[in-house]
Design a protein around this motif. Structure first.
Motif, PDB file in Angstrom:
ATOM      1  N   MET A   1     -20.138 -73.481  32.705  1.00  0.00           N
ATOM      2  CA  MET A   1     -19.811 -74.449  31.849  1.00  0.00           C
ATOM      3  C   MET A   1     -19.951 -73.940  30.452  1.00  0.00           C
ATOM      4  O   MET A   1     -20.785 -73.354  30.065  1.00  0.00           O
ATOM      5  N   ALA A   2     -18.789 -74.014  29.678  1.00  0.00           N
ATOM      6  CA  ALA A   2     -18.949 -73.356  28.476  1.00  0.00           C
ATOM      7  C   ALA A   2     -19.770 -74.215  27.223  1.00  0.00           C
ATOM      8  O   ALA A   2     -19.475 -75.572  27.475  1.00  0.00           O
ATOM      9  N   ALA A   3     -20.413 -73.594  26.476  1.00  0.00           N
ATOM     10  CA  ALA A   3     -21.391 -74.331  25.322  1.00  0.00           C
ATOM     11  C   ALA A   3     -20.202 -75.070  24.540  1.00  0.00           C
ATOM     12  O   ALA A   3     -19.297 -74.638  24.403  1.00  0.00           O
ATOM     13  N   ASN A   4     -20.613 -76.299  24.216  1.00  0.00           N
ATOM     14  CA  ASN A   4     -20.031 -77.168  23.442  1.00  0.00           C
ATOM     15  C   ASN A   4     -19.765 -76.440  21.905  1.00  0.00           C
ATOM     16  O   ASN A   4     -20.797 -75.887  21.509  1.00  0.00           O
ATOM     17  N   SER A   5     -18.633 -76.194  21.212  1.00  0.00           N
ATOM     18  CA  SER A   5     -18.505 -75.455  20.039  1.00  0.00           C
ATOM     19  C   SER A   5     -19.552 -75.931  19.039  1.00  0.00           C
ATOM     20  O   SER A   5     -19.727 -75.167  17.819  1.00  0.00           O
ATOM     21  N   SER A   6     -20.031 -77.368  18.978  1.00  0.00           N
ATOM     22  CA  SER A   6     -20.682 -77.838  17.951  1.00  0.00           C
ATOM     23  C   SER A   6     -22.156 -77.540  18.293  1.00  0.00           C
ATOM     24  O   SER A   6     -23.108 -77.559  17.133  1.00  0.00           O
ATOM     25  N   ASP A   7     -22.720 -76.819  19.340  1.00  0.00           N
ATOM     26  CA  ASP A   7     -24.054 -76.515  19.673  1.00  0.00           C
ATOM     27  C   ASP A   7     -23.993 -74.820  19.224  1.00  0.00           C
ATOM     28  O   ASP A   7     -25.096 -74.368  19.091  1.00  0.00           O
ATOM     29  N   ARG A   8     -23.042 -74.136  18.978  1.00  0.00           N
ATOM     30  CA  ARG A   8     -22.910 -72.694  18.589  1.00  0.00           C
ATOM     31  C   ARG A   8     -23.394 -72.786  17.312  1.00  0.00           C
ATOM     32  O   ARG A   8     -23.236 -73.421  16.412  1.00  0.00           O
ATOM     33  N   PRO A   9     -24.041 -71.426  17.014  1.00  0.00           N
ATOM     34  CA  PRO A   9     -24.459 -70.948  15.715  1.00  0.00           C
ATOM     35  C   PRO A   9     -23.372 -70.910  14.829  1.00  0.00           C
ATOM     36  O   PRO A   9     -22.363 -70.549  15.220  1.00  0.00           O
ATOM     37  N   VAL A  10     -23.642 -71.173  13.440  1.00  0.00           N
ATOM     38  CA  VAL A  10     -22.659 -71.175  12.461  1.00  0.00           C
ATOM     39  C   VAL A  10     -23.086 -69.993  11.507  1.00  0.00           C
ATOM     40  O   VAL A  10     -24.087 -69.473  11.034  1.00  0.00           O
ATOM     41  N   LEU A  11     -22.024 -69.059  11.220  1.00  0.00           N
ATOM     42  CA  LEU A  11     -21.993 -68.085  10.499  1.00  0.00           C
ATOM     43  C   LEU A  11     -21.767 -68.315   8.887  1.00  0.00           C
ATOM     44  O   LEU A  11     -20.755 -69.032   8.746  1.00  0.00           O
ATOM     45  N   GLU A  12     -22.608 -67.902   8.049  1.00  0.00           N
ATOM     46  CA  GLU A  12     -22.363 -68.346   6.473  1.00  0.00           C
ATOM     47  C   GLU A  12     -22.771 -67.258   5.795  1.00  0.00           C
ATOM     48  O   GLU A  12     -23.555 -66.406   6.158  1.00  0.00           O
ATOM     49  N   GLU A  13     -21.849 -67.052   4.434  1.00  0.00           N
ATOM     50  CA  GLU A  13     -22.132 -65.780   3.744  1.00  0.00           C
ATOM     51  C   GLU A  13     -23.404 -66.398   2.880  1.00  0.00           C
ATOM     52  O   GLU A  13     -23.348 -67.584   2.365  1.00  0.00           O
ATOM     53  N   LEU A  14     -23.972 -65.493   2.464  1.00  0.00           N
ATOM     54  CA  LEU A  14     -25.166 -65.636   1.474  1.00  0.00           C
ATOM     55  C   LEU A  14     -24.988 -65.371   0.165  1.00  0.00           C
ATOM     56  O   LEU A  14     -24.175 -64.352  -0.168  1.00  0.00           O
ATOM     57  N   ASP A  15     -25.682 -65.958  -0.811  1.00  0.00           N
ATOM     58  CA  ASP A  15     -25.252 -65.692  -2.288  1.00  0.00           C
ATOM     59  C   ASP A  15     -26.316 -64.538  -2.518  1.00  0.00           C
ATOM     60  O   ASP A  15     -27.186 -64.272  -1.942  1.00  0.00           O
ATOM     61  N   ARG A  16     -26.153 -63.957  -3.862  1.00  0.00           N
ATOM     62  CA  ARG A  16     -26.863 -62.865  -4.279  1.00  0.00           C
ATOM     63  C   ARG A  16     -28.362 -63.243  -4.294  1.00  0.00           C
ATOM     64  O   ARG A  16     -29.388 -62.524  -3.717  1.00  0.00           O
ATOM     65  N   ALA A  17     -28.693 -64.276  -4.832  1.00  0.00           N
ATOM     66  CA  ALA A  17     -30.175 -64.776  -4.852  1.00  0.00           C
ATOM     67  C   ALA A  17     -30.779 -65.062  -3.729  1.00  0.00           C
ATOM     68  O   ALA A  17     -31.893 -64.596  -3.563  1.00  0.00           O
ATOM     69  N   GLU A  18     -29.987 -65.617  -2.634  1.00  0.00           N
ATOM     70  CA  GLU A  18     -30.511 -65.618  -1.300  1.00  0.00           C
ATOM     71  C   GLU A  18     -30.721 -64.328  -0.671  1.00  0.00           C
ATOM     72  O   GLU A  18     -31.760 -64.220  -0.003  1.00  0.00           O
ATOM     73  N   CYS A  19     -29.884 -63.615  -0.585  1.00  0.00           N
ATOM     74  CA  CYS A  19     -29.961 -62.251  -0.073  1.00  0.00           C
ATOM     75  C   CYS A  19     -31.270 -61.566  -0.721  1.00  0.00           C
ATOM     76  O   CYS A  19     -32.149 -60.834   0.164  1.00  0.00           O
ATOM     77  N   LEU A  20     -31.535 -61.400  -2.080  1.00  0.00           N
ATOM     78  CA  LEU A  20     -32.585 -61.024  -2.741  1.00  0.00           C
ATOM     79  C   LEU A  20     -33.919 -61.675  -2.442  1.00  0.00           C
ATOM     80  O   LEU A  20     -35.108 -60.656  -2.287  1.00  0.00           O
ATOM     81  N   ARG A  21     -33.855 -62.900  -2.133  1.00  0.00           N
ATOM     82  CA  ARG A  21     -34.988 -63.490  -1.760  1.00  0.00           C
ATOM     83  C   ARG A  21     -35.429 -62.839  -0.276  1.00  0.00           C
ATOM     84  O   ARG A  21     -36.862 -62.748  -0.050  1.00  0.00           O
ATOM     85  N   LEU A  22     -34.588 -62.949   0.456  1.00  0.00           N
ATOM     86  CA  LEU A  22     -34.845 -62.508   1.802  1.00  0.00           C
ATOM     87  C   LEU A  22     -35.241 -60.984   1.872  1.00  0.00           C
ATOM     88  O   LEU A  22     -36.179 -60.855   2.620  1.00  0.00           O
ATOM     89  N   VAL A  23     -34.702 -60.043   1.055  1.00  0.00           N
ATOM     90  CA  VAL A  23     -35.013 -58.566   0.979  1.00  0.00           C
ATOM     91  C   VAL A  23     -36.403 -58.806   0.603  1.00  0.00           C
ATOM     92  O   VAL A  23     -37.359 -57.714   1.117  1.00  0.00           O
ATOM     93  N   ALA A  24     -36.998 -59.509  -0.306  1.00  0.00           N
ATOM     94  CA  ALA A  24     -38.173 -59.338  -0.902  1.00  0.00           C
ATOM     95  C   ALA A  24     -39.379 -59.680  -0.034  1.00  0.00           C
ATOM     96  O   ALA A  24     -40.341 -59.201  -0.232  1.00  0.00           O
TER      97      ALA A  24
END
Length: 142
Positions: free
Chosen positions: A1-24
Protein backbone atom coordinates in the motif's frame (compact mmCIF):
# COMPACT_ATOMS: atom_id res chain seq x y z
CA UNK A 1 0.00 0.00 0.00
CA UNK A 2 1.41 3.39 -0.99
CA UNK A 3 1.96 5.99 1.68
CA UNK A 4 -0.39 8.94 1.66
CA UNK A 5 1.35 11.91 0.04
CA UNK A 6 0.42 14.06 3.05
CA UNK A 7 2.49 11.68 5.24
CA UNK A 8 5.61 12.04 3.12
CA UNK A 9 8.41 14.44 4.07
CA UNK A 10 8.42 17.89 2.48
CA UNK A 11 11.53 19.39 0.89
CA UNK A 12 12.14 23.07 1.66
CA UNK A 13 14.86 25.53 0.66
CA UNK A 14 16.71 27.15 3.55
CA UNK A 15 17.68 30.81 3.69
CA UNK A 16 21.26 31.95 4.31
CA UNK A 17 20.73 32.66 8.01
CA UNK A 18 19.30 29.20 8.70
CA UNK A 19 22.09 27.54 6.70
CA UNK A 20 24.78 29.34 8.69
CA UNK A 21 22.99 28.50 11.96
CA UNK A 22 23.02 24.79 11.06
CA UNK A 23 26.68 24.85 10.01
CA UNK A 24 27.62 26.58 13.28
CA UNK A 25 26.40 23.59 15.29
CA UNK A 26 28.60 20.99 13.61
CA UNK A 27 32.10 19.57 13.94
CA UNK A 28 32.61 17.46 10.79
CA UNK A 29 32.05 18.55 7.20
CA UNK A 30 33.37 17.73 3.75
CA UNK A 31 35.65 19.92 1.65
CA UNK A 32 35.35 19.50 -2.13
CA UNK A 33 38.10 20.77 -4.42
CA UNK A 34 40.10 19.95 -7.53
CA UNK A 35 43.41 18.42 -6.52
CA UNK A 36 44.89 18.59 -10.01
CA UNK A 37 43.74 15.07 -10.80
CA UNK A 38 40.04 15.95 -10.70
CA UNK A 39 37.34 16.63 -8.12
CA UNK A 40 37.86 15.13 -4.67
CA UNK A 41 36.10 15.31 -1.31
CA UNK A 42 37.78 15.07 2.10
CA UNK A 43 36.13 15.05 5.54
CA UNK A 44 37.50 17.65 7.95
CA UNK A 45 36.89 18.90 11.45
CA UNK A 46 35.85 22.53 11.35
CA UNK A 47 34.66 25.52 13.32
CA UNK A 48 32.21 28.07 11.96
CA UNK A 49 33.06 31.74 12.32
CA UNK A 50 30.23 33.86 10.92
CA UNK A 51 30.08 33.21 7.18
CA UNK A 52 33.47 31.50 7.17
CA UNK A 53 34.61 27.99 8.06
CA UNK A 54 38.01 27.26 9.63
CA UNK A 55 39.53 23.81 9.15
CA UNK A 56 42.89 22.18 9.78
CA UNK A 57 44.70 19.44 7.93
CA UNK A 58 48.03 17.70 7.70
CA UNK A 59 50.89 19.75 6.29
CA UNK A 60 51.79 16.81 4.05
CA UNK A 61 48.22 15.96 3.02
CA UNK A 62 46.56 16.27 -0.39
CA UNK A 63 44.35 19.17 0.70
CA UNK A 64 47.27 21.25 1.95
CA UNK A 65 49.39 20.52 -1.13
CA UNK A 66 46.53 21.58 -3.42
CA UNK A 67 45.72 24.76 -1.52
CA UNK A 68 49.31 25.89 -1.21
CA UNK A 69 49.67 25.98 -5.00
CA UNK A 70 47.77 29.26 -5.10
CA UNK A 71 49.33 32.66 -5.58
CA UNK A 72 50.19 34.28 -2.23
CA UNK A 73 47.12 36.23 -1.14
CA UNK A 74 44.94 34.29 -3.59
CA UNK A 75 42.15 31.87 -2.91
CA UNK A 76 41.19 28.46 -4.26
CA UNK A 77 37.55 27.92 -5.22
CA UNK A 78 36.06 25.09 -3.22
CA UNK A 79 32.89 23.84 -1.62
CA UNK A 80 32.11 22.82 1.94
CA UNK A 81 29.15 20.60 2.78
CA UNK A 82 27.52 19.55 6.05
CA UNK A 83 24.43 17.45 6.56
CA UNK A 84 22.45 15.55 9.17
CA UNK A 85 19.90 12.86 8.32
CA UNK A 86 17.65 10.50 10.22
CA UNK A 87 17.41 7.54 7.86
CA UNK A 88 14.65 5.85 9.86
CA UNK A 89 12.34 8.88 9.73
CA UNK A 90 13.54 10.18 6.32
CA UNK A 91 14.15 13.71 7.55
CA UNK A 92 17.25 15.90 7.71
CA UNK A 93 19.10 18.77 6.13
CA UNK A 94 22.05 19.58 3.93
CA UNK A 95 23.98 22.86 3.58
CA UNK A 96 26.51 23.80 0.90
CA UNK A 97 28.94 26.70 1.13
CA UNK A 98 30.93 27.73 -1.94
CA UNK A 99 33.68 30.28 -2.05
CA UNK A 100 37.39 30.88 -1.81
CA UNK A 101 39.78 29.28 0.67
CA UNK A 102 43.21 30.43 1.72
CA UNK A 103 45.86 29.35 4.24
CA UNK A 104 45.82 31.30 7.49
CA UNK A 105 48.80 33.41 8.46
CA UNK A 106 50.18 33.06 11.98
CA UNK A 107 48.34 36.26 12.93
CA UNK A 108 45.06 34.92 11.52
CA UNK A 109 45.50 31.63 13.42
CA UNK A 110 45.72 33.55 16.70
CA UNK A 111 42.35 35.22 16.02
CA UNK A 112 40.57 32.26 14.37
CA UNK A 113 37.93 30.05 15.93
CA UNK A 114 39.52 26.99 17.56
CA UNK A 115 39.36 23.73 15.63
CA UNK A 116 40.18 20.52 17.49
CA UNK A 117 41.04 17.85 14.89
CA UNK A 118 39.95 14.33 15.82
CA UNK A 119 42.90 12.49 14.25
CA UNK A 120 46.28 12.65 15.90
CA UNK A 121 49.45 13.76 14.21
CA UNK A 122 50.39 16.94 12.42
CA UNK A 123 47.37 19.15 11.71
CA UNK A 124 49.21 22.45 11.47
CA UNK A 125 47.87 23.61 8.11
CA UNK A 126 44.95 25.98 8.87
CA UNK A 127 42.53 27.29 6.22
CA UNK A 128 39.57 29.63 6.01
CA UNK A 129 36.77 29.19 3.49
CA UNK A 130 34.80 32.39 2.93
CA UNK A 131 31.24 31.53 1.88
CA UNK A 132 30.24 33.56 -1.16
CA UNK A 133 27.33 31.26 -2.00
CA UNK A 134 25.22 29.55 0.67
CA UNK A 135 22.40 27.12 -0.05
CA UNK A 136 20.58 24.44 1.84
CA UNK A 137 17.59 22.17 1.92
CA UNK A 138 15.64 20.48 4.68
CA UNK A 139 13.50 17.39 4.43
CA UNK A 140 10.87 17.61 7.19
CA UNK A 141 7.57 16.12 8.20
CA UNK A 142 4.50 18.29 7.47
Amino acid sequence: MAANSSDRPVLEELDRAECLRLVAGGAIGRVAFDDGEGPTVIPVNYAADGDTVIFRTSSSGRLNRSLLTTVIGGEVRMAFQVDRFDEADHVGWSVLLRGGAHPLSEEEKEKAARVDPWPGGDREAWFRLRALEVSGRRLRRP
